[in-house]
Design a protein around this motif. Structure first.
Motif, PDB file in Angstrom:
ATOM      1  N   MET A  39       0.824  -1.198   0.000  1.00 43.84           N
ATOM      2  CA  MET A  39       0.000   0.000   0.000  1.00 43.84           C
ATOM      3  C   MET A  39       0.865   1.259   0.000  1.00 43.84           C
ATOM      4  O   MET A  39       0.550   2.251  -0.680  1.00 43.84           O
ATOM      5  CB  MET A  39      -0.932   0.001   1.218  1.00 43.84           C
ATOM      6  N   ARG A  40       1.962   1.213   0.729  1.00 47.19           N
ATOM      7  CA  ARG A  40       2.858   2.373   0.750  1.00 47.19           C
ATOM      8  C   ARG A  40       3.522   2.566  -0.614  1.00 47.19           C
ATOM      9  O   ARG A  40       3.643   3.694  -1.098  1.00 47.19           O
ATOM     10  CB  ARG A  40       3.931   2.180   1.829  1.00 47.19           C
ATOM     11  N   ALA A  41       3.912   1.466  -1.243  1.00 42.56           N
ATOM     12  CA  ALA A  41       4.515   1.550  -2.573  1.00 42.56           C
ATOM     13  C   ALA A  41       3.526   2.108  -3.584  1.00 42.56           C
ATOM     14  O   ALA A  41       3.876   2.953  -4.424  1.00 42.56           O
ATOM     15  CB  ALA A  41       5.011   0.174  -3.000  1.00 42.56           C
ATOM     16  N   TRP A  42       2.264   1.650  -3.524  1.00 41.02           N
ATOM     17  CA  TRP A  42       1.240   2.158  -4.429  1.00 41.02           C
ATOM     18  C   TRP A  42       0.991   3.650  -4.203  1.00 41.02           C
ATOM     19  O   TRP A  42       0.839   4.415  -5.161  1.00 41.02           O
ATOM     20  CB  TRP A  42      -0.057   1.379  -4.230  1.00 41.02           C
ATOM     21  N   SER A  43       0.959   4.075  -2.948  1.00 45.82           N
ATOM     22  CA  SER A  43       0.730   5.482  -2.643  1.00 45.82           C
ATOM     23  C   SER A  43       1.854   6.350  -3.201  1.00 45.82           C
ATOM     24  O   SER A  43       1.607   7.421  -3.779  1.00 45.82           O
ATOM     25  CB  SER A  43       0.622   5.678  -1.126  1.00 45.82           C
ATOM     26  N   ARG A  44       3.083   5.896  -3.046  1.00 44.64           N
ATOM     27  CA  ARG A  44       4.216   6.664  -3.562  1.00 44.64           C
ATOM     28  C   ARG A  44       4.241   6.644  -5.093  1.00 44.64           C
ATOM     29  O   ARG A  44       4.627   7.635  -5.723  1.00 44.64           O
ATOM     30  CB  ARG A  44       5.515   6.114  -2.984  1.00 44.64           C
ATOM     31  N   TRP A  45       3.827   5.539  -5.675  1.00 46.15           N
ATOM     32  CA  TRP A  45       3.699   5.455  -7.129  1.00 46.15           C
ATOM     33  C   TRP A  45       2.683   6.483  -7.623  1.00 46.15           C
ATOM     34  O   TRP A  45       2.914   7.182  -8.619  1.00 46.15           O
ATOM     35  CB  TRP A  45       3.284   4.042  -7.511  1.00 46.15           C
ATOM     36  N   THR A  46       1.573   6.618  -6.908  1.00 46.99           N
ATOM     37  CA  THR A  46       0.552   7.597  -7.281  1.00 46.99           C
ATOM     38  C   THR A  46       1.096   9.013  -7.200  1.00 46.99           C
ATOM     39  O   THR A  46       0.845   9.840  -8.087  1.00 46.99           O
ATOM     40  CB  THR A  46      -0.678   7.443  -6.371  1.00 46.99           C
ATOM     41  N   MET A  47       1.841   9.321  -6.133  1.00 48.48           N
ATOM     42  CA  MET A  47       2.429  10.650  -6.003  1.00 48.48           C
ATOM     43  C   MET A  47       3.417  10.931  -7.139  1.00 48.48           C
ATOM     44  O   MET A  47       3.512  12.050  -7.643  1.00 48.48           O
ATOM     45  CB  MET A  47       3.121  10.798  -4.647  1.00 48.48           C
ATOM     46  N   TRP A  48       4.147   9.904  -7.545  1.00 50.14           N
ATOM     47  CA  TRP A  48       5.100  10.051  -8.651  1.00 50.14           C
ATOM     48  C   TRP A  48       4.370  10.308  -9.958  1.00 50.14           C
ATOM     49  O   TRP A  48       4.749  11.195 -10.733  1.00 50.14           O
ATOM     50  CB  TRP A  48       5.959   8.791  -8.749  1.00 50.14           C
ATOM     51  N   LEU A  49       3.308   9.545 -10.215  1.00 48.84           N
ATOM     52  CA  LEU A  49       2.520   9.761 -11.424  1.00 48.84           C
ATOM     53  C   LEU A  49       1.934  11.177 -11.452  1.00 48.84           C
ATOM     54  O   LEU A  49       1.928  11.846 -12.489  1.00 48.84           O
ATOM     55  CB  LEU A  49       1.366   8.754 -11.494  1.00 48.84           C
TER      56      LEU A  49
END
Length: 240
Positions: A39-49
């Motif tokens: 979940m943390r990886a997905w959240s950071r991926w979203t911020m990057w996108l």
């Protein structure tokens, strides 16, 4: 250009989120920490996108106000962004969410596995008891507790009544409460397609120490969050 960037972000965000959710399915049989990591990886991926495609960055202020020991973090709520950022910037937060969200395929299942804190608004008095029980379990795991006092998103410049659940948690748990102001609704508006370029600011305000009575606490909490939020909106050029 704004429309095209927003369209591209939404497409990549929703498609990649679906792919990630399905790919991570085997983690359901693994320890809770694996889901928390994902979940943390997905959240950071979203911020990057959001930064790369939409040109939307974020800035954190007042990190010195965030205690190392578990605290109750009471956040202004303007955007879906708010529900994503805390798993990106905090270590294993316990986020209070509506029980109905647990029924959403994958999102709800992962939230349940990660031991987020559900609240059943239709349960009356028992809702607070269950909320306190789940919250105490989260504190025992040394996790910050995140709650949106308004219970739902408010458009920039507006506010919703603060729900009593935040006061119940504050009084029953005996921990400090850290108010949070933000201006995310300017850049990821609720129920809107566009994702606007700029810098979202999230500010941790000085903590409210434990021990205040409920009425005084609620007045203090709203009296800190709303003016600080208005200040961030004005700083970004919002005129209402």
């Amino acid at each position: 250009m704004l429309f095209l960037r927003s369209a591209l972000f939404n497409l990549v965000f929703y498609v990649s989120s679906a792919v990630i959710c399905i790919a991570v399915t085997p983690a359901f049989i693994l320890p809770r920490g694996v889901i928390v990591f994902c979940m943390r990886a997905w959240s950071r991926w979203t911020m990057w996108l959001l930064r790369v495609i939409a040109g939307t960055r974020y800035e954190l202020r007042g990190l010195e106000n965030l205690p190392e020991e578990p605290a109750l973090i009471a956040s202004k709520h303007q955007s879906m962004w708010d529900t994503i950022i805390y798993t990106a910037i905090l270590n294993d937060p316990a986020i209070v969410l509506k029980k109905e969200l647990l029924y959403i395929p994958y999102y709800g299942w992962y939230s349940l596995k990660a031991q987020m804190v559900p609240v059943d608004r239709a349960s009356g008095a028992s809702a607070l008891r269950n909320l306190i029980r789940h919250a105490k379990n989260a504190l025992a795991q040394n996790r910050h507790l995140v709650i949106f006092p308004e219970g739902t998103r408010a458009a920039p410049g507006s506010r919703n009544p603060y729900k009593p659940g935040v006061a119940g948690l504050y009084s029953q748990l005996g921990i400090a409460c850290v108010p949070v102001a933000l201006n995310s609704g300017l850049y990821w508006p609720r129920r809107r397609f566009l994702r606007k370029p700029g810098t979202i600011v999230l500010e941790f305000l000085p903590p409210i120490p434990p021990g205040m009575n409920r009425k005084a606490f609620m007045a203090e909490l709203e009296g800190r969050i709303e003016p600080a939020t208005d200040k961030l909106l004005a700083e970004a050029g919002f005129t209402g």
